[in-house]
Every structure is written in structure tokens, then in C-alpha cells.
Enzyme design. Sequence first.
Site, short mmCIF file in Angstrom:
data_model
loop_
_atom_site.label_atom_id
_atom_site.label_comp_id
_atom_site.label_asym_id
_atom_site.label_seq_id
_atom_site.Cartn_x
_atom_site.Cartn_y
_atom_site.Cartn_z
N SER B 187 -48.66 24.85 -60.17
CA SER B 187 -49.44 25.83 -60.91
C SER B 187 -50.73 25.18 -61.44
O SER B 187 -51.45 24.52 -60.69
CB SER B 187 -48.58 26.39 -62.05
N ARG B 257 -46.62 35.45 -73.89
CA ARG B 257 -45.56 34.74 -73.17
C ARG B 257 -44.79 35.68 -72.25
O ARG B 257 -44.39 35.32 -71.14
CB ARG B 257 -44.63 34.07 -74.16
N ASP B 369 -44.34 34.18 -54.49
CA ASP B 369 -45.25 33.89 -55.61
C ASP B 369 -46.45 34.82 -55.53
O ASP B 369 -47.20 34.79 -54.56
CB ASP B 369 -45.69 32.42 -55.51
N HIS B 402 -43.34 32.59 -58.78
CA HIS B 402 -44.13 31.42 -59.17
C HIS B 402 -43.24 30.33 -59.77
O HIS B 402 -43.51 29.14 -59.62
CB HIS B 402 -45.20 31.86 -60.17
N ASP B 403 -42.18 30.74 -60.43
CA ASP B 403 -41.24 29.78 -61.03
C ASP B 403 -40.59 28.87 -59.99
O ASP B 403 -39.98 27.86 -60.35
CB ASP B 403 -40.11 30.54 -61.74
#
Lengths: 239, 425
Positions: B187, B257, B369, B402-403
Site C-alpha cells: 500500500s 477508519r 483489490d 487490499h488487505d
Amino acid sequence: MTDREYLEALVAGEPDLVTAVAVLGRLEAKYGRPQARDGERWDHDLIAQLVPRGASVLDLGCGDGALLERLIRERECRGQGVDVDQEHILRCVQRGVPVIQSDLDDEKLGFPDASYDYVVLEETLQTVRLPHEVLGMMLRIGRKGIVSFPNFGHWWIRAQLLLEGRMPMSPRLNQGWHETTNIHLFTVRDFEDWCRAHGAVIHQRFAYADGQVRLLVPGDNLMAEEALFVIGPADSNTS
Amino acid sequence: MSDPIDVSAGEGKRKHEVDPPDHPNSVGWTHPRRIELATETNPLPLLSGRLFAPVTVEYELYGEISPAADNVILIFHALSGDAHVAGWDADWERDGRPWRNTPSGASWWDRMVGPGKALDTSRYAVLCANVLGSCYGTTGPSSTDPATGRPYGLSFPMVDVGDWVTLIVRLLDHLGIEQVLLAVGGSLGGQQVIELGLAYPDRVRGLAVLAASARLSAQGVALNFAARTAIVNDPHFAGGHYYGREFRPDAGLGVARMIGHITYLSESGMETRFEARRKEPDELKRQLFDPHRVLPRPPGGYRGHNEFDVESYLSYQASGFNERFDPNSYLYITKAMDYYDAARWGEGCLKRAFRRAQGDWLIASFTSDWLYTPAASRTLADALAANLKPVTYINIASDYGHDAFLVEVDVLEKLLTGFLEGLQR
């Protein structure tokens, strides 16, 4: 009654087909059906000899990277691979071979024109959806191209279709029609025709027949199990 | 009763699975280190033009640097990360970081870093530093401005990915490391890898860019903007000078968040994980889904939060984040993320930018992602290919969005161990 017996009965009195059937029968009697062979692919040794020391090589459909690893180590080549399969990419990385995961059919490759000494399509061309485009890309990026492929004109292939009436299978073409990744099969003659029609120069041609690698000679459209061509774009005659 | 929901981790693969400190594959107890890398006499020249000092950097170092200093792996952390990559912080209490004393929050990439792991600390020295503007020991908006004796707040200078890399190179100089063997990050960490490779090509041998691209998409900038807006519009934001007050803009940071966590998961991954399941006890669930019930919804007025599993997941993430992150840092770091464009090294042309690249590059994207998409990562690989630089690009099949760069440890282990072997051949 087998297809073969039926065919022989059907073509009685038709000399050309009778001859064809007889020739195929004699070839089968002499050579037997092609056998699978263990070990490294037949064309790796040949390509390692053809590619000059220190050349840059782009391998399209590089698989697990075995050829490129050899060229990088033995021939000090600058190698780059392209392959579509994630497991292949991981194997390449473990071999220290740089490789881009890409589908030759769907994605443009960012390599500049005439940027590689050699572009290799090792047993790959018959698996792509757009062979014409892939060959064009090869001739754009490479100063020379090496294409190896299973020859669909081989007598054993012909015999199966003619005499058995089934899609041919061989040690190289060992998946059934419903699952094969070889979707654009062609013959030595077909490939020569394509080169002629599209202005590609044929520099060298080799045959793999009866377990031997040799220069391709007339008649090998029948005798070669596999073939390897070194081609180039039209203006590469000088080399 | 319905099953208790594990809101800290997904089903199957867990994002955080920190080995206990006495585990043979753990780096064990760690100590953060701090070093002053910019002073009034030797300030840090920022890309904004400002000369900034003082700058303290918090970093961690696991394993031994070899005598030739040729075994260093440099890790760059992402937006909300820190220098504490692996193991357990021995000083959590002293530094007021209680979340590090929990199995889920002990460290952020423990599964990848340790003796015998992918980034093997028995062979390599693994280094990671907290970025400028963050809130984990490196100077940031919550640090005291020596000119005023109060926290900087929004008077803290704008920072850029390029500034982080300048600072990291100062740290490498300090540690006597001429060239790192491998720089790796996911990232925003991946963007620092790119920047290191373009700004200081001779300081790094191998570069692994995970789930990152040359610049964030307009969609990504939009989501960051929404997150920042939630923070600055929080009534407790007070122009960034909430330090020492009774309330912080926690509601705003919480929403920021949540937005972040939505972008980190994929649509199908979320579906698998939460299945739009509700938190009600089974009895109530049966009533809700009973087509013959006259009132298909609970009686009474509007029902508040946390009706769905995914809601309680996001609420959990938001409250956990409030304990450990500074809202101002979120503003600064997301801005740096938005600003970054590797093409600046090629006057706006990415291909030209990568002319200056050296070393071996590994670019990895993840199929699901949508924050840093495979197509965007592929552009990096193409820019390298266009310059005939050796490049490996892999688009890893994953449902984790994305994680995935934190979760897909097995394939990353194969990839990075192979890549490291190749670098040392």
C-alpha cells in the site's frame, strides 16, 4: 468393422486415398506410434545453441522458467519471461527468472519495438486465442523470433483423423478435444504459408522426428512430430 | 443465542496472528529505538521547500546486520502502521501503547517476519521506521513544537512520500548501510519502495512493491477526502488543537477508519465474511425472516447501530483505532498518499521516470483489490518493461481485497523467499 476397414472398403478403386491409407499404414508399421520421452524438452538444447551468448531474450509463455533460467545461467542472457499462470510465476521467481504475469491474448505488453534480440514462443503459439496478433507482437518486439510447435501434419496425427475419425492425440497433444489448451493447431506448411503471407523471413528451421533433432527437410510436414522456426521481421535479412 | 462474532479477524485466514514471544519463530520481545536525524544545524529539506527540525525517528531492528551490511531488509509501513513490524513490544507500558499487549494488536506483520519466516531474521537484519507525521514515536503533529512549547497541530509541515524516503536514507547512513538487499512494503509502504527506487536507485538491490501503484486513483483520493472531512467536521476537532482537551475528534476519526476498512476489503470478501448477518439472537432472527409475521421489523422507532455483523465489525475497528491513532496524523498521511505520483521523476511520464530505476523489481497486486487495482500495479510493471529493466509482476488470486498484502502470507512467503534467493544468486 473399424473406421479403418470401413474407409478401406469405401475408397477401394480411388488411388489417392488408397495410397494415403497405405502410406500411413507403412509409417505406423515402421515407426510405431510416437512415444512420450522423459527429461527436458527437446527444444531447450537447440534454443540454448541458437541464442548467442549475452543476448537479450523475451520468452512469451515461459512456463516455469526452465528455459530462461538456463539461458541466463549458461548463456549469460538478459532474460525476461511472460506467463499467465500464478504457479508458473512463483516457480520463475524461485528460479530467479523475472516474469510478468500477463495474458498474451488480453493485454498489451509494454516492451518497445525491436527491444529484444530474441523473442521465444516455445510450444505456446497453438495455445493462444489470437496467434496472428501474438506473432505480430513477437516480430515487433524481437529482432528474431523462435517458434516451436507440435506439427499437426505429422503422419500419426493424420492417421488418427483419417483412419480413426477422432481428434488426434499424441505424447505432446495429450488432452482430449474438450479440455485441450491447444486451440489453434497448425502444420509446418501452415506456418510457412503464414510467414510468406505476412512478410516474415524464415532464417532457420528444425525438425524433431523419431527422437532426433535435425534440420527440417522437404517431407517433414509428414515426418516431424514437432518443429522449430527462427524467423524475423522483413527487414532482418542482413543478419 | 447466535454465535459470538469474532470482529477482530476474518474467517479462515486471520490478519493478525502474532506468535507468542517465546515461540521459536517469533522475534520475541522488542524495543523501539529512537534517533534524532534532523537538528537545527542539519535540518531536513522537505519537498514543500521548508527546512524542518528537529526530527526524531522511531525504528525497530531485528536480527544482526552482517559485517558487510549486505543482509538488510527494509520494510515500509502503510497508512496506519508503525515501526513495530513483528514480535511483542517490551516497552508498551512505558510508551502508553496498551493495544500492543494484545494478541491481535501486538504487531502488524508478525506472520512474515521472524526466525524461519519469509523475512528470516536469523539470516537478515530487518529494519522498519515510523514515518514523519505519524504518531508512533517519529515527529508528527502531536509532537511539541520547540518554538511554542505546544503540539504542532496543523502547523506541522506538509509531508510527502519523498520526505519519508529522504529520512530513511538518513537512517541508513546513520546505521552504516550503503545498500539494502531488499526494500518491501504494501500500500502506502509500497509507494515508499517505489520512491526509494527512483530517488536513490543505488541504495537498494531488490524492490518489492505490494498492492501499490505509481499514484492513488481519483476514487482513492475521493475516499481519503471523505475521511478527512469526517475528522475536520467533528465538533471536537478545534482546528487540530484538541490535544490536552477533554474530547478528541474521535467520532470523525472513527468514520475515517470505517471508510478505510471498507476500502481494504472486497465486495465478495465482505459477503463471505458477514453475509449481511444480523446480530440478533436466533429467536429474533426467526421472527424477522418469518413471512407470516404481521410486522416484519421490530416494533418501535428507528433502531440504532450494530444491527448487522459488518456494522459491529466497523464499529470495533473505529473504536480500536481511536485508542491508538492521532486524527491529525491521519490528515497528514492521507494527504501524502494523495500527493504521491512516481511520474514526477519523469516530468509526468511514468515510463521516463523508470529510466532511472536499477535493481530487480517485484510488483504484486491482488485480484480483488479495488483501492490499488491490479491494472494500476501492472502499469508499473509495464513502465519497467518499457525500459528493459528486469521485472516480475504477479497478480495474486485473492478474495481479501487490499488487505490481502497482510493476509495472503503463504503466497507472499513463496514469492519473497524466492525473490530474496534470486537477489543473492
